[in-house]
Motif scaffolding. Structure first.
Motif, PDB file in Angstrom:
ATOM      1  N   ASN A   1     -15.333   8.537   5.530  1.00  0.00           N
ATOM      2  CA  ASN A   1     -15.082   7.268   4.923  1.00  0.00           C
ATOM      3  C   ASN A   1     -15.937   6.090   6.013  1.00  0.00           C
ATOM      4  O   ASN A   1     -16.377   5.041   5.372  1.00  0.00           O
TER       5      ASN A   1
ATOM      6  N   ARG B   1       2.459   1.923  -3.364  1.00  0.00           N
ATOM      7  CA  ARG B   1       1.506   2.313  -4.374  1.00  0.00           C
ATOM      8  C   ARG B   1       1.409   3.655  -4.247  1.00  0.00           C
ATOM      9  O   ARG B   1       1.342   4.468  -5.229  1.00  0.00           O
ATOM     10  N   ALA B   2       1.265   4.273  -2.976  1.00  0.00           N
ATOM     11  CA  ALA B   2       1.017   5.517  -2.479  1.00  0.00           C
ATOM     12  C   ALA B   2       2.163   6.604  -2.787  1.00  0.00           C
ATOM     13  O   ALA B   2       2.332   7.836  -2.577  1.00  0.00           O
TER      14      ALA B   2
ATOM     15  N   VAL C   1       0.857  -1.157   0.014  1.00  0.00           N
ATOM     16  CA  VAL C   1       0.055   0.146  -0.091  1.00  0.00           C
ATOM     17  C   VAL C   1       0.753   1.154   0.188  1.00  0.00           C
ATOM     18  O   VAL C   1       0.592   2.204  -0.612  1.00  0.00           O
TER      19      VAL C   1
ATOM     20  N   LEU D   1      -4.226   9.608   1.814  1.00  0.00           N
ATOM     21  CA  LEU D   1      -4.066   8.043   1.345  1.00  0.00           C
ATOM     22  C   LEU D   1      -5.330   7.472   1.694  1.00  0.00           C
ATOM     23  O   LEU D   1      -5.696   7.238   2.976  1.00  0.00           O
TER      24      LEU D   1
ATOM     25  N   ASP E   1      -6.991   3.744   0.747  1.00  0.00           N
ATOM     26  CA  ASP E   1      -6.875   2.545   0.098  1.00  0.00           C
ATOM     27  C   ASP E   1      -7.679   1.320   0.578  1.00  0.00           C
ATOM     28  O   ASP E   1      -7.501   1.027   1.780  1.00  0.00           O
ATOM     29  N   ARG E   2      -8.691   0.777  -0.217  1.00  0.00           N
ATOM     30  CA  ARG E   2      -9.567  -0.138   0.332  1.00  0.00           C
ATOM     31  C   ARG E   2      -8.682  -1.368  -0.253  1.00  0.00           C
ATOM     32  O   ARG E   2      -8.961  -2.116  -1.291  1.00  0.00           O
ATOM     33  N   VAL E   3      -7.789  -2.012   0.442  1.00  0.00           N
ATOM     34  CA  VAL E   3      -6.998  -2.978   0.485  1.00  0.00           C
ATOM     35  C   VAL E   3      -7.816  -4.291  -0.077  1.00  0.00           C
ATOM     36  O   VAL E   3      -7.248  -4.741  -1.163  1.00  0.00           O
TER      37      VAL E   3
END
Length: 389
Positions: free
Chosen positions: A374, A216-217, A213, A345, A347-349
């Motif tokens: 969220n 990616r960010a 994660v 950030l 992120d829905r892993v």
């Protein structure tokens, strides 16, 4: 850890499941727990420390709402309402102070006037600014008041929020490290927890728990130097105080056309301060001490060694700006926060696992709203808030 936290942990320590497991007790983790418990969910918060000790307590306590734009402003506005409610319910110091900006050059006035055209910022003549801030009159050309902003003491606020949430039923498991999050199973050093949903809010340490994660960010760490000093002022500082160096950092000011000329002048006149990536700003705590800072350096693993040149520059600039004798330094510290290309950030892993972070230095300003929005998407709206002061 205080007594409330101990009793909450002991009372609920045998639970092995919850509707929501929050990893991390910083402001975003606390915001997620607050959002969930108001919706009637069972919540466990897991943190390897024994209290919030990271970026959430190592900042100015400046909730810089009016200087944000776009997504950050949306989260900041939502956070403002939540801060007011929490200060009332959890009984910690917070004031609706707004923020003062001291301008010492016409190009700073130009930046402020451009931003003020959008509303929520009131331009100040020098005389009024001096009534609100105990500054040296020499060199001032005016300023502004950013009206929506708030101020708190981060050290006392975070602890008070933990106590309040514990009373509301949130199970805090401090001194417990999370070793993995797989599906809705959270493995910890004190056993596994099964979650209906998981929020990972570990700021820059996302690269330790969920490295893919972070990769990616493009998450790195931004380290900053700060200090707290005893000062003798002719009257208290009425609100957090920003300077021209602040104007080239915050989106609402820095994105305007006038900011380019300001940045060029500051960097050409003071390359030493530019090299520190300075945000010259100040907040005064209820005990009268002044928080002074701050510098910024970005790395995947910043060195812990703090150059004295930065602190010397902070003190010199403070003495040049404020009408006061030399400050007496009480504390110095290093803050660290997550930094990436984008400000947030999200992120829905995988199904049921959400990673949240403010990947710039506005976590206290936006974190509660980021979590609330969220969690609303996941669990629906909470009952209407009542009793907000």
């Amino acid at each position: 850890m205080n007594g409330t936290q101990h009793s909450a942990t002991q009372r609920k320590g045998t639970q092995h499941s919850a509707d929501l497991v929050v990893v991390g007790s910083g402001i975003i983790g606390l915001g997620a727990a607050y959002a969930a418990v108001r919706r009637g969910l069972t919540v466990i918060v897991v943190d390897r420390a024994d209290a919030p000790v990271g970026a959430t307590i190592r900042n100015f306590g400046h909730l810089c709402i009016g200087a944000q734009t776009g997504e950050a402003r949306r989260y900041a506005d939502l956070s403002r309402d939540l801060w007011l409610r929490l200060a009332h319910d959890a009984d910690f110091w917070l004031r609706e102070s707004g923020t003062l900006v001291a301008a010492r050059h016409p190009d700073e006035i130009a930046v402020l006037e451009q931003a003020a055209a959008e509303g929520g910022i009131r331009m100040l003549e020098t005389d009024e600014l001096l009534r609100l801030a105990p500054l040296r009159a020499e060199g001032l050309v005016g300023g502004a008041h950013v009206e929506p902003d708030l101020q708190t003491d981060p050290r006392t606020a975070a602890a008070a929020i933990v106590r309040h949430l514990a009373v509301q039923g949130v199970d805090f498991r401090f001194r417990t490290a999370v070793t993995s999050v797989a599906g809705r199973r959270v493995e910890t050093t004190r056993g596994a927890i099964t979650a209906g949903a998981v929020v990972v809010a570990v700021n820059h340490d996302v690269d330790q728990l969920l490295p893919e994660v972070a990769a990616r960010a493009g998450v790195e760490r931004c380290a900053l130097d700060m200090m707290r000093a005893a000062v003798t002022l002719r009257h208290p500082l009425a609100a957090p105080l920003l300077t021209g160096w602040s104007l080239v950092r915050y989106g609402r000011f820095a994105d305007g056309a006038a900011a380019g000329a300001l940045r060029e002048r500051l960097h050409s006149e003071r390359p030493d301060l530019a090299a520190l990536d300075l945000n010259q700003m100040y907040t005064q705590l209820p005990d009268g001490t002044l928080i002074i800072g701050d510098s910024h350096t970005t790395s995947s693993a910043p060195e812990p060694f703090q150059p004295e040149a930065a602190f010397a520059a902070f003190l010199a600039e403070a003495e040049a700006l404020f009408d006061m004798p030399a400050p007496r330094v009480l504390e110095r510290w290093q803050g660290v926060y997550a930094k990436a290309q984008h400000e947030f950030l999200i992120d829905r892993v995988e199904e049921g696992v959400l990673v949240l972070a403010a990947t710039t230095g506005i976590g206290m300003t936006t974190g509660l709203g980021l979590a609330e929005e969220n969690l609303t998407a996941a669990f629906g709206r909470a009952p209407a808030m009542e009793g907000t002061s």
